[in-house]
Scaffold this motif. Sequence first.
Motif: not given
Length: 184
Positions: A3, A67, A71
């Motif tokens: 991440r 994503w 994130d």
Amino acid sequence: MFRNTDQAWGAAAKLLHWTIAALVLAQIASGWAAVQWPLSPTKLDLFVWHKSTGMLILALMAARLAWRLADPAPALPVDMAPWERRAAHASHFSIYLVLLLMPVTGWMISSAANIPFRAFWLVRMPPIVAPDKATADAAAYAHFLLFVALSLLLAAHIGAALRHHFLKHDDVLMRMLPGRRDDA
């Protein structure tokens, strides 16, 4: 690290970024070649590769957008001017938008031209608009304009990354390069 952190891009974001970048370069080459090639089985194959790669980019961009929402991106350098921050956000938004719209307009061209299409010769792509020459022409024109916009955006994006690295001497470029590990 998989991440993102507040200082670095994670492996997932880097993988999506560089995979899409490579596919976009392949798209430019295959699109140009398909248009220039004389009518032949090779020309048809080039168009199938171009359309298939476009569908792959569309899927990867949807994953990348999801994503990115899940994130958050690393922080921009603290010494960036407010106009640079706005430009960075606007250019990233624009690149994402164009990379989502280009495959859709390509798909619209095939659909409106009533040209059946199987991605990678395997997956049947259903038409997304009814057959109509005016729609096919409008979608082709939009596809070309999006290509021009993408070319300008990528030039600005790459130029900004190089400016950060060589003139500003910050880590904006380095933290997106594959293989770099950040423990920050």
